[in-house]
Design a protein around this motif. Structure first.
Motif, short mmCIF file in Angstrom:
data_model
loop_
_atom_site.label_atom_id
_atom_site.label_comp_id
_atom_site.label_asym_id
_atom_site.label_seq_id
_atom_site.Cartn_x
_atom_site.Cartn_y
_atom_site.Cartn_z
N TRP A 131 92.98 21.60 26.20
CA TRP A 131 93.38 22.94 25.88
C TRP A 131 92.28 23.97 26.16
O TRP A 131 92.54 25.02 26.74
N GLN A 132 91.09 23.64 25.77
CA GLN A 132 90.01 24.62 25.84
C GLN A 132 89.76 25.17 27.24
O GLN A 132 89.45 26.34 27.41
N PRO B 167 92.07 30.13 28.54
CA PRO B 167 91.84 31.47 29.09
C PRO B 167 92.86 31.86 30.16
O PRO B 167 93.30 33.01 30.22
N ARG B 168 93.24 30.93 31.01
CA ARG B 168 94.25 31.21 32.03
C ARG B 168 95.52 31.77 31.40
O ARG B 168 96.08 32.77 31.86
N LEU C 134 96.05 32.85 28.19
CA LEU C 134 95.78 34.06 27.40
C LEU C 134 95.74 35.28 28.31
O LEU C 134 96.33 36.33 28.00
N GLU C 135 95.05 35.14 29.42
CA GLU C 135 94.89 36.27 30.32
C GLU C 135 96.24 36.74 30.86
O GLU C 135 96.55 37.93 30.86
N TRP D 57 84.05 32.99 26.89
CA TRP D 57 85.06 33.94 27.37
C TRP D 57 84.40 35.21 27.92
O TRP D 57 84.84 35.75 28.93
N TYR E 110 89.51 37.77 34.49
CA TYR E 110 89.72 37.58 33.05
C TYR E 110 89.38 38.82 32.23
O TYR E 110 88.75 38.73 31.18
N PHE F 248 91.29 40.78 30.43
CA PHE F 248 91.88 40.79 29.09
C PHE F 248 91.18 39.82 28.14
O PHE F 248 90.80 40.18 27.04
N THR F 249 91.00 38.60 28.60
CA THR F 249 90.39 37.58 27.75
C THR F 249 89.01 38.02 27.28
O THR F 249 88.62 37.79 26.13
#
Lengths: 222, 222
Positions: free
Chosen positions: A112-113, A117-118, A120-121, B179, B187, B189-190
């Motif tokens: 997951w970690q 970010p992919r 979420l972005e 992040w 990225y 937004f992240t």
DNA sequence: ACCTGAACACCGTTCAAGT
DNA sequence: ACCTGAACACCGTTCAAGT
């Protein structure tokens, strides 16, 4: 004959080829099917060659998951409004996980970690476009992502349970019948919705959930 | 000395005792820790004895999952309004999965089918009390359950990633820093929400999500 | 630097034999 | 009916040896 043969027979081993082969095996045979034996046979090598490019099986699964998610998010979502774009991104992930059900288990695992970010972005940019105030971006985006992945995971799990040749209608009917036969004292509600489960469409229901969350966001609560 | 010894030394083996021992091992050592060797040592028997009561390892995992979920739902939720009760049930499941992180993986696996009615029933009753029209019960309840399990699964996965002795603050800080170091073009937004992630509370955010969905339901859309 | 493949420790499951 | 424990097939991973 000369160069062509070499290229066809065994393209030099690489992390990319190993991940590609892993995805193919996972799609065809599920998580239990991905063994080093299956991999070495498909790639025509020994296990040591694979361990040269990849640390262990967990890393392999993480890389395969990331590859699928990256491909799903690479498609530029059609739709003009931010709401439509959220729906498009969500549906893209939903379908990708539906096609590669083993991804579901991985996304709630430690891989997951790297992939977070992919996702979420991609979702977050549209949340911004939705007009959500910046201090709520993290919460609202997280909720959306959690719903998307949770719903997709359960959908994939349902699909995996079925034998590949079972009729969907028959299967839903069997589950609904099971529910209708539950103890009326303990399962009054479940018995009531058994019939709605019989006729529901998974993708439609998923989008209804997205709309519910979007409605909640617009309502401006929380 | 006589009867007492017999009782203490080895209470007759039973499905119940096997499931109990499995939960304990899973809690202590995770899914990888649950082996027949660990089980037979803890129960002081051979593998054959366990196979007499249980078909295979999958059934064992399903039974352990069901036991945890049943216990979590057995607590009568405090709170007068239907909304408060939904929150209470949701939080009960969230906490149970947080304490037994291995449950998360199981709930998106095939064991799902046996446990689903329990959860649907408990959440669904409160959806009815919410005043949702009956034709939307199935959809609305499914969305809530999917969000609850999805969010809980990811929370549990995050917890599992941590080494048991790591400080939560340090960990969040490390992720946030990662992040913030992502490519600004890909990225944007992240990077913006990295700071909010640093200070968020998982349970609070989970409840914010429930409230978002509840707001969407009340808004009457979808 | 990259690959081979035998070898190791371990795992889920079976089954003939016991009580 | 319930339990024992040796045995089997298989799995992830390592490593000395090759090129």
């Amino acid at each position: 004959m000369w160069v062509a043969t070499r290229a066809r027979r065994s393209e030099a081993l690489s992390r990319e080829r190993i991940v590609e082969a892993s995805v193919a095996i996972l799609d065809a045979a599920g998580e239990a099917g991905l063994t080093f034996k299956a991999l070495t046979e498909r790639l025509v090598t020994g296990p040591g060659a694979i361990y040269w490019h990849v640390a262990n099986k967990d890393e392999l699964l993480a890389a395969a998951t990331d590859a699928v998610v990256a491909a799903a998010l690479a498609v530029e979502p059609a739709g003009s409004s931010a709401q439509d774009q959220v729906r498009a991104v969500a549906l893209g992930l939903f379908d990708a996980i539906d096609e590669h059900p083993w991804v579901a288990a991985q996304l709630s695992a430690s891989s997951w970690q790297a992939t977070a970010p992919r996702i979420l972005e991609s979702v977050g940019r549209r949340v911004g476009a939705l007009g959500v105030p910046q201090r709520r971006w993290f919460t609202v985006t997280s909720v959306l992502v959690q719903y998307i992945l949770g719903a997709a995971a359960q959908n994939a799990a349902n699909g995996r349970t079925l034998a590949p040749d079972t009729d969907r209608g028959e299967f839903l009917d069997a589950v609904a019948t099971t529910w209708e036969e539950l103890d009326p004292d303990d399962y009054a509600f479940t018995r009531t919705i058994a019939d709605q489960m019989r006729e529901h469409d998974d993708r439609e229901q998923f989008l209804a959930g997205i709309d519910l969350v979007l409605a909640g966001i617009t309502a401006g609560e929380a």
